[in-house]
Design an enzyme around this catalytic site. Structure first.
Site, PDB file in Angstrom:
ATOM      1  N   LYS A   1       0.860  -1.183   0.000  1.00 29.92           N
ATOM      2  CA  LYS A   1       0.000   0.000   0.000  1.00 29.92           C
ATOM      3  C   LYS A   1       0.898   1.235   0.000  1.00 29.92           C
ATOM      4  CE  LYS A   1      -4.027   1.439  -0.629  1.00 29.92           C
ATOM      5  NZ  LYS A   1      -4.704   1.076  -1.868  1.00 29.92           N
TER       6      LYS A   1
ATOM      7  N   SER B   1      -8.387  -0.606  -5.673  1.00 31.54           N
ATOM      8  CA  SER B   1      -8.647  -0.160  -4.315  1.00 31.54           C
ATOM      9  C   SER B   1     -10.135   0.167  -4.139  1.00 31.54           C
ATOM     10  CB  SER B   1      -7.756   1.032  -3.963  1.00 31.54           C
ATOM     11  OG  SER B   1      -7.407   0.988  -2.602  1.00 31.54           O
TER      12      SER B   1
END
Length: 581
Positions: free
Chosen positions: A187, A380
């Site tokens: 991330k 995402s």
């Protein structure tokens, strides 16, 4: 006296503005009423000059009638309709394709390419010409029967590269400290604030997706050009094409032509003599010669979610949770809508906004088929929307995955105190009342609270992804951790069900609903009413052009700043803003 003066000034400004709007409206009506109907001649060639941005849907500006140059984009939907209508149109003999600047993502290019392949099934020709081919432009052109380039033109076929912009050095100089909370080794959306270079994990995933996309592109080029894949890879890896003659020598193009020579070729293909005049109709005119209307009481609703995901209503370039939740709810409650296709082209954004829309998609999926169709990117928060659907379709080169969460709070104390001479002092009723302040660093307790919220958000993402994909949470975690995948990779790891485009998704939705071929397709959200769109265009065009003129080459950085302003609360966002070249 001052009050009356201000009131008169405001009234005068209002009258002048209203007069200008009236003049523009009258001008538009005059232009529209004076337009001659388009006549399609026999033995015509459809000219597709893709010199504007190709997006999901065309944005019809009311100002286009007066200022043609203001046309914002070409819609993928409308472009494919024109290509496939031309396939069945007896008056159209072939397509002349020009791609001077191919401004679209690689998955949208794939959709156009597939439409051209289907067009060629009719036996009609596709001829491509350009003075310059970018990597994406050539990928599209390579499907043509003949590919020509200007003798002094250039062709780019040297592989893909990704550029990531980092802001840590700037923030250090400004004495702004990013306080970051995230879950997942991959991330890396916050890396630009923390590093001056890529982390090993981010480099790994970027190399993986670039290689996957590049392999897919080169494989299709080799097939279209009748070449061995290893030969095309060698040309790309070693950049064997430095000029137009090189491109011809290695069989990447068919010949180097001037435009008049291309026209002579088109005349031969349509059975004309050199002195005869070609019947060429451009895309903007051709789309006025036919109607895509279908008479049916059954509707497949396509809801196009394109842009960053934010809370609230949003605008034309963002996915506002209030607006899109309402659209999904309306489609669910409308008995005429038999199935829904969620067309997603989004890198993600606000976690809670994504969850608001996820809920509506889940409710809709309990009553009728809901299919996800991924465009260039559905990562995402974009993937969060897709995982609520019954079935997920993606192109092989779609960017998806990125199941992860982060949040960032900027500590601007140094900037305020040392750069601007501003100091602050707070009075609070509780120990944690100043949780989200930007005027001082977070305490350890505050950091623990925010990290706990981030961890909980990640577990929510994981559990809902596991539910949607019918996998265990542990299995999802193996391919999550913020890792980004291409559509082809996502098919192999279970994040995607089928490789295909928007038309495949619509066909599947119709089949699952049982309407088969008795349906019409409607796209949502609808475009704004005429006057509202006109005022929006006037305001938006003026503001954008002023900022571009004032900032010049720094304008893209202003857009980055606008994105940073939206990093409020938990974020479920693609872990990089990159440009693929």
């Amino acid at each position: 006296m001052s009050f009356l003066k201000n009131m008169l000034s405001a009234l005068t400004a209002l009258i002048i503005f209203s007069g200008l709007v009236l003049v523009v409206v009258v001008g538009i009506v005059g232009v529209i009423s004076s337009e001659e109907p388009v006549t399609l001649e026999s033995n015509s060639i459809l000219h597709l000059k893709l010199n504007r941005q190709v997006g999901e849907l065309e944005k019809q500006s009311p100002l286009e009638g007066i200022f043609p140059a203001i046309a914002e984009n070409i819609g993928l939907k409308e472009l494919k309709e024109a290509i496939l209508n031309a396939k069945e149109d007896d008056k159209i003999k072939g397509i002349f394709l020009e791609t001077p600047f191919m401004m679209s993502g690689i998955a949208i290019i794939e959709e156009i390419r597939d439409a051209l392949i289907e067009f060629k099934d009719s036996g009609k020709f596709v001829i491509s010409y350009s003075e310059f081919y970018t990597e994406g432009a050539y990928y599209l052109a390579s499907v043509s029967d003949k590919v020509y380039i200007h003798p002094e033109g250039e062709l780019e076929l040297n592989g893909l590269a990704a550029n990531v912009t980092f802001f840590k050095g700037m923030l250090d100089k400004l004495e702004v400290e990013p306080q970051v909370f995230r879950v997942g080794d991959f991330k890396s959306a916050v890396e630009p604030f923390l590093r001056t270079d890529m982390s090993p994990e981010n480099r790994l995933q970027l190399e993986s997706i670039l290689n996957s996309i590049n392999d897919h592109v080169l494989s299709n080029i080799a097939e279209s050009r009748g070449m061995e894949l290893e030969q095309v890879k060698n040309i790309s890896n070693k950049m064997l094409i430095r000029n137009a003659q090189d491109a011809k020598r290695v069989n990447i193009i068919d010949d180097t032509y001037y435009l008049d020579q291309v026209y002579n070729e088109l005349k031969q293909l349509t059975g004309l003599e050199k002195e005869d005049e070609l019947e060429i109709i451009n895309y903007d005119k051709y789309k006025k010669t036919f109607s895509s209307y279908v008479n049916s009481k059954n509707v497949v609703a396509v809801i196009v979610a394109s842009g960053d995901i934010i809370s609230g209503k949003g605008d034309d370039n963002t996915v506002g949770s209030d607006k899109f939740a309402k659209e999904i709810r309306k489609a669910r409650e409308n008995d005429k809508v038999k199935a829904i296709v969620m067309r997603i082209n989004s890198p993600g954004g606000s976690f809670i906004a994504s969850d608001v829309m996820w809920r509506e998609i889940k409710l809709a999926a309990q009553e009728k088929p809901v299919i996800a169709s991924m465009s260039d990117v559905a990562a995402s928060g974009g993937y969060y929307l897709a995982m609520a659907c019954d079935t997920i379709l993606a192109q092989p080169n779609t960017i998806t995955g990125s199941i992860g969460i982060f949040s960032v709070i900027f500590n601007a104390q140094g900037f305020l105190n040392n750069k601007l001479g501003i100091t602050t002092e707070e009075v609070a009723t509780g120990e944690i009342s100043t949780l989200y302040t930007m005027s001082k660093p977070l305490s350890e307790e505050q950091q623990r609270i925010i990290q706990k919220n981030t961890d909980e958000g990640y577990e929510t993402f994981i559990s809902k992804a596991a539910e949607g994909r019918r996998m265990s949470p542990d299995a999802i975690k193996v391919i999550a951790s913020g890792r980004v995948w291409t559509g082809e990779q996502a098919l192999n790891n279970g994040l995607v069900d089928i490789l295909g485009g928007i038309d495949d998704a619509i066909t599947l939705a119709a089949e699952k609903s049982g309407v088969n071929e008795d349906y019409k397709v409607k796209y949502y959200p609808r475009q704004k009413p005429f006057i509202e769109q006109l005022l929006s265009d006037l305001e938006g065009e003026t503001k954008t052009r002023m900022m571009q003129e004032q900032l010049g080459q720094f304008y893209p950085y202003l857009k980055q700043y606008d994105k940073i302003k939206n990093l409020q609360g938990l974020q479920s966002r693609l872990p990089f803003d990159m440009t693929i070249q």
